[in-house]
Design a protein around this motif. Structure first.
Motif, PDB file in Angstrom:
ATOM      1  N   ILE A  95      59.497  75.655  25.300  1.00 37.11           N
ATOM      2  CA  ILE A  95      59.384  73.905  25.613  1.00 37.11           C
ATOM      3  C   ILE A  95      58.243  73.773  26.880  1.00 37.11           C
ATOM      4  O   ILE A  95      57.558  72.856  26.760  1.00 37.11           O
ATOM      5  CB  ILE A  95      60.566  73.505  25.959  1.00 37.11           C
ATOM      6  CG1 ILE A  95      61.653  73.694  24.493  1.00 37.11           C
ATOM      7  CG2 ILE A  95      60.654  72.127  26.018  1.00 37.11           C
ATOM      8  CD1 ILE A  95      62.925  73.325  24.803  1.00 37.11           C
ATOM      9  N   ALA A  96      58.306  74.627  27.803  1.00 33.15           N
ATOM     10  CA  ALA A  96      57.542  74.405  28.942  1.00 33.15           C
ATOM     11  C   ALA A  96      56.286  74.705  28.996  1.00 33.15           C
ATOM     12  O   ALA A  96      55.352  74.426  29.641  1.00 33.15           O
ATOM     13  CB  ALA A  96      58.344  75.103  30.338  1.00 33.15           C
ATOM     14  N   GLY A  97      56.043  75.420  27.939  1.00 33.26           N
ATOM     15  CA  GLY A  97      54.636  76.058  27.491  1.00 33.26           C
ATOM     16  C   GLY A  97      54.260  77.416  28.369  1.00 33.26           C
ATOM     17  O   GLY A  97      53.238  77.943  28.543  1.00 33.26           O
ATOM     18  N   LEU A  98      55.386  77.830  28.783  1.00 30.63           N
ATOM     19  CA  LEU A  98      55.304  79.508  29.546  1.00 30.63           C
ATOM     20  C   LEU A  98      55.219  80.497  28.615  1.00 30.63           C
ATOM     21  O   LEU A  98      54.813  81.814  28.922  1.00 30.63           O
ATOM     22  CB  LEU A  98      56.438  79.572  30.394  1.00 30.63           C
ATOM     23  CG  LEU A  98      56.537  78.287  31.408  1.00 30.63           C
ATOM     24  CD1 LEU A  98      57.888  78.703  32.308  1.00 30.63           C
ATOM     25  CD2 LEU A  98      55.302  78.482  32.342  1.00 30.63           C
ATOM     26  N   LEU A  99      55.420  80.176  27.307  1.00 29.97           N
ATOM     27  CA  LEU A  99      55.414  81.180  26.099  1.00 29.97           C
ATOM     28  C   LEU A  99      54.538  80.289  25.209  1.00 29.97           C
ATOM     29  O   LEU A  99      54.955  79.292  24.678  1.00 29.97           O
ATOM     30  CB  LEU A  99      56.800  81.734  25.824  1.00 29.97           C
ATOM     31  CG  LEU A  99      57.396  82.979  26.441  1.00 29.97           C
ATOM     32  CD1 LEU A  99      58.737  83.289  25.867  1.00 29.97           C
ATOM     33  CD2 LEU A  99      56.554  84.146  26.762  1.00 29.97           C
ATOM     34  N   PRO A 100      53.755  81.014  24.183  1.00 29.07           N
ATOM     35  CA  PRO A 100      53.081  80.465  23.159  1.00 29.07           C
ATOM     36  C   PRO A 100      53.837  79.909  22.085  1.00 29.07           C
ATOM     37  O   PRO A 100      54.853  80.836  21.834  1.00 29.07           O
ATOM     38  CB  PRO A 100      51.979  81.458  22.852  1.00 29.07           C
ATOM     39  CG  PRO A 100      52.606  82.593  23.369  1.00 29.07           C
ATOM     40  CD  PRO A 100      53.380  82.718  24.461  1.00 29.07           C
ATOM     41  N   LEU A 101      53.867  78.882  21.283  1.00 24.70           N
ATOM     42  CA  LEU A 101      54.397  78.746  20.261  1.00 24.70           C
ATOM     43  C   LEU A 101      53.834  79.544  18.895  1.00 24.70           C
ATOM     44  O   LEU A 101      52.585  79.427  18.729  1.00 24.70           O
ATOM     45  CB  LEU A 101      54.439  77.136  19.894  1.00 24.70           C
ATOM     46  CG  LEU A 101      55.099  76.563  18.767  1.00 24.70           C
ATOM     47  CD1 LEU A 101      56.754  76.731  19.203  1.00 24.70           C
ATOM     48  CD2 LEU A 101      54.690  75.120  18.607  1.00 24.70           C
ATOM     49  N   GLN A 102      54.716  80.071  18.249  1.00 23.37           N
ATOM     50  CA  GLN A 102      54.663  81.162  17.191  1.00 23.37           C
ATOM     51  C   GLN A 102      54.601  80.361  15.753  1.00 23.37           C
ATOM     52  O   GLN A 102      53.730  80.376  14.810  1.00 23.37           O
ATOM     53  CB  GLN A 102      55.075  82.517  17.384  1.00 23.37           C
ATOM     54  CG  GLN A 102      54.741  83.198  18.394  1.00 23.37           C
ATOM     55  CD  GLN A 102      55.530  84.742  18.455  1.00 23.37           C
ATOM     56  OE1 GLN A 102      56.437  84.720  17.627  1.00 23.37           O
ATOM     57  NE2 GLN A 102      55.337  85.393  19.282  1.00 23.37           N
ATOM     58  N   GLU A 103      55.651  79.686  15.844  1.00 21.71           N
ATOM     59  CA  GLU A 103      56.236  79.051  14.619  1.00 21.71           C
ATOM     60  C   GLU A 103      56.955  77.740  14.948  1.00 21.71           C
ATOM     61  O   GLU A 103      57.637  77.646  15.965  1.00 21.71           O
ATOM     62  CB  GLU A 103      56.961  79.793  13.749  1.00 21.71           C
ATOM     63  CG  GLU A 103      56.522  81.083  13.155  1.00 21.71           C
ATOM     64  CD  GLU A 103      57.531  81.802  12.161  1.00 21.71           C
ATOM     65  OE1 GLU A 103      57.986  81.359  11.418  1.00 21.71           O
ATOM     66  OE2 GLU A 103      57.247  82.890  12.333  1.00 21.71           O
ATOM     67  N   GLY A 104      56.518  76.729  14.097  1.00 18.43           N
ATOM     68  CA  GLY A 104      57.208  75.439  14.425  1.00 18.43           C
ATOM     69  C   GLY A 104      56.584  74.573  15.322  1.00 18.43           C
ATOM     70  O   GLY A 104      55.418  74.542  15.491  1.00 18.43           O
ATOM     71  N   THR A 105      57.162  73.536  15.622  1.00 18.24           N
ATOM     72  CA  THR A 105      56.605  72.320  16.402  1.00 18.24           C
ATOM     73  C   THR A 105      57.616  71.923  17.590  1.00 18.24           C
ATOM     74  O   THR A 105      58.802  71.817  17.480  1.00 18.24           O
ATOM     75  CB  THR A 105      56.383  71.026  15.592  1.00 18.24           C
ATOM     76  OG1 THR A 105      57.617  70.357  15.133  1.00 18.24           O
ATOM     77  CG2 THR A 105      55.445  71.106  14.552  1.00 18.24           C
ATOM     78  N   VAL A 106      56.814  71.464  18.850  1.00 15.41           N
ATOM     79  CA  VAL A 106      57.663  70.969  19.728  1.00 15.41           C
ATOM     80  C   VAL A 106      57.019  69.703  20.245  1.00 15.41           C
ATOM     81  O   VAL A 106      55.889  69.637  20.570  1.00 15.41           O
ATOM     82  CB  VAL A 106      57.552  72.021  21.062  1.00 15.41           C
ATOM     83  CG1 VAL A 106      58.268  71.428  22.437  1.00 15.41           C
ATOM     84  CG2 VAL A 106      58.507  73.115  20.803  1.00 15.41           C
ATOM     85  N   ARG A 107      57.832  68.560  20.399  1.00 17.10           N
ATOM     86  CA  ARG A 107      57.404  67.405  21.063  1.00 17.10           C
ATOM     87  C   ARG A 107      58.107  67.003  22.365  1.00 17.10           C
ATOM     88  O   ARG A 107      59.411  66.923  22.285  1.00 17.10           O
ATOM     89  CB  ARG A 107      57.462  66.032  20.029  1.00 17.10           C
ATOM     90  CG  ARG A 107      56.979  64.930  20.399  1.00 17.10           C
ATOM     91  CD  ARG A 107      56.606  64.061  19.352  1.00 17.10           C
ATOM     92  NE  ARG A 107      55.633  62.931  19.758  1.00 17.10           N
ATOM     93  CZ  ARG A 107      54.793  62.431  19.037  1.00 17.10           C
ATOM     94  NH1 ARG A 107      54.586  62.352  17.641  1.00 17.10           N
ATOM     95  NH2 ARG A 107      53.759  61.520  19.632  1.00 17.10           N
ATOM     96  N   ILE A 108      57.168  66.748  23.335  1.00 18.03           N
ATOM     97  CA  ILE A 108      57.941  66.272  24.635  1.00 18.03           C
ATOM     98  C   ILE A 108      57.197  64.783  24.928  1.00 18.03           C
ATOM     99  O   ILE A 108      55.736  64.858  24.998  1.00 18.03           O
ATOM    100  CB  ILE A 108      57.495  67.239  25.828  1.00 18.03           C
ATOM    101  CG1 ILE A 108      57.940  68.645  25.308  1.00 18.03           C
ATOM    102  CG2 ILE A 108      57.883  66.854  27.120  1.00 18.03           C
ATOM    103  CD1 ILE A 108      57.558  69.690  26.360  1.00 18.03           C
TER     104      ILE A 108
END
Length: 368
Positions: free
Chosen positions: A68-81
């Motif tokens: 969520i914080a962007g400290l790990l890359p997103l591999q699958e799915g979506t995150v909206r902040i």
């Protein structure tokens, strides 16, 4: 009344109210090599809502916070902040523009800065006078305004964590993320810290996600509890609902604080080595083997002449007594508000309050 969607605010006379957006996590999965640590996790956190992610070590709680914080890359799915474009694999807003307030287990304060300068550190885009004013406001929220000119090493661990919380809240974050933030605080101070933190988090109006492995902490802090097991959400519910109706054996074990005993379903009852449990919610065929978990407060003991169930330990824990009983190698934990009339080694009988007893098929930990 006019609305400015670009700035995310509503103008009402002389008052400008900040518009908040939910945090939306959709179908997020993550793997470290071949190990799957998050498995299609979806979650929505409303503005002002405190959601606790609860689970054992390795269940994926902290990994989700870092995604969520962007400290790990997103591999699958979506995150909206907030008002940012949704993060998708390969196209993510960088951590520095996500406006996440993050409180870690180790508070990591700057030792050479005063308390108020630590809190004001992230307010570099504001004037000096506004920085001090906002930092002092946040210190008041966590009850430390009188310590503003002290240095971190002169504070207790709990006070340092309050400073870390104030520092994270000061920039008016789009989302607050707390990762085992109270784990290193002395147990005597932890409850007060949780209460003050909850009030400060609610006052901020930001969506808040708290990682913990402690069911008691989740109950005290959360508006909603999300239980993770092996990277999957196994229950997402209000604290009262999750306490009264744990949907899986794993969830029941967390909140009852006890291991399962074996049983056999027989005509709407459950036969166990501790006796027959009647009136419990049994949703399986007769003679099927099952696992039984009970809230220790839902069990009652009486002295018995039948040498089947024996008391193996009695402990006084302040406002109650904990009694451990054993039969055929299995154990039950029983909490009594009054001093037991029997002693260690005595034989007892066990009765139950059905609403605090949960029954699960041996071969199906996902249904209740």
């Amino acid at each position: 009344m006019s609305t400015d969607s670009k700035e995310g605010s509503v103008q009402t006379g002389a008052t400008q109210l900040s518009l908040r957006d939910p945090v939306v996590i959709s179908d997020v999965s993550y793997s470290f090599g071949v190990k799957r640590v998050l498995d299609h996790v979806s979650l929505k956190v409303a503005p002002g809502e405190i959601v606790c992610l609860l689970g054992a070590s390795g269940s994926g709680k902290s990994t989700l916070l870092r995604i969520i914080a962007g400290l790990l890359p997103l591999q699958e799915g979506t995150v909206r902040i907030g008002g940012l474009k949704p993060a998708v694999p390969g196209d993510e807003p960088p951590p520095e523009i996500r406006n996440c307030g993050f409180v870690f287990q180790d508070h990591v304060l700057f030792p050479h800065l005063t308390v108020i300068d630590n809190v004001a550190f992230g307010l570099f885009r504001t004037s000096a006078s506004e920085r001090i004013s906002r930092a002092l406001d946040q210190l008041r929220e966590v009850g430390l305004a009188e310590h503003a000119q002290r240095y971190p090493d002169t504070l207790s661990g709990g006070e340092q964590q309050r400073v870390a919380l104030a520092r994270a809240l000061a920039p008016d974050p789009s989302v607050m993320l707390l990762d085992e933030a109270f784990a290193n605080v002395d147990s005597a101070l932890r409850r007060n810290l949780r209460e003050d933190a909850r009030l400060a988090l609610r006052a901020s109006g930001a969506p808040c996600i708290v990682v913990t492995h402690d069911p008691e902490e989740a109950m005290e802090l959360a508006d909603r509890i999300v239980v993770l097991q092996d990277g999957r959400v196994v229950q997402d519910d209000l604290p009262e609902a999750i306490w009264r109706n744990p949907k899986t054996q794993f969830v029941a074990s967390l909140f009852c604080g006890t291991d399962a005993i074996t049983g056999r379903a027989m005509e709407g009852k459950v036969e166990t080595v501790f006796g027959t449990m009647e009136g419990v919610d049994v949703k399986m065929r007769d003679c099927q083997e099952c696992l039984v978990i009970a809230h220790p407060e839902s069990l009652h003991l009486e002295a018995s002449s039948v040498d089947t169930v024996r008391v193996v330990d009695i402990r006084f824990l302040g406002d109650h007594y904990l009694v451990i009983v054993e039969a055929s190698g299995e154990r039950l934990r029983v909490i009594s508000a009054v001093q037991p009339t029997f002693a260690t080694g005595d034989s007892v009988s066990v009765s139950v309050e059905p609403e605090g007893v949960y029954v699960y098929p041996v071969d199906d930990n996902e249904s209740h």
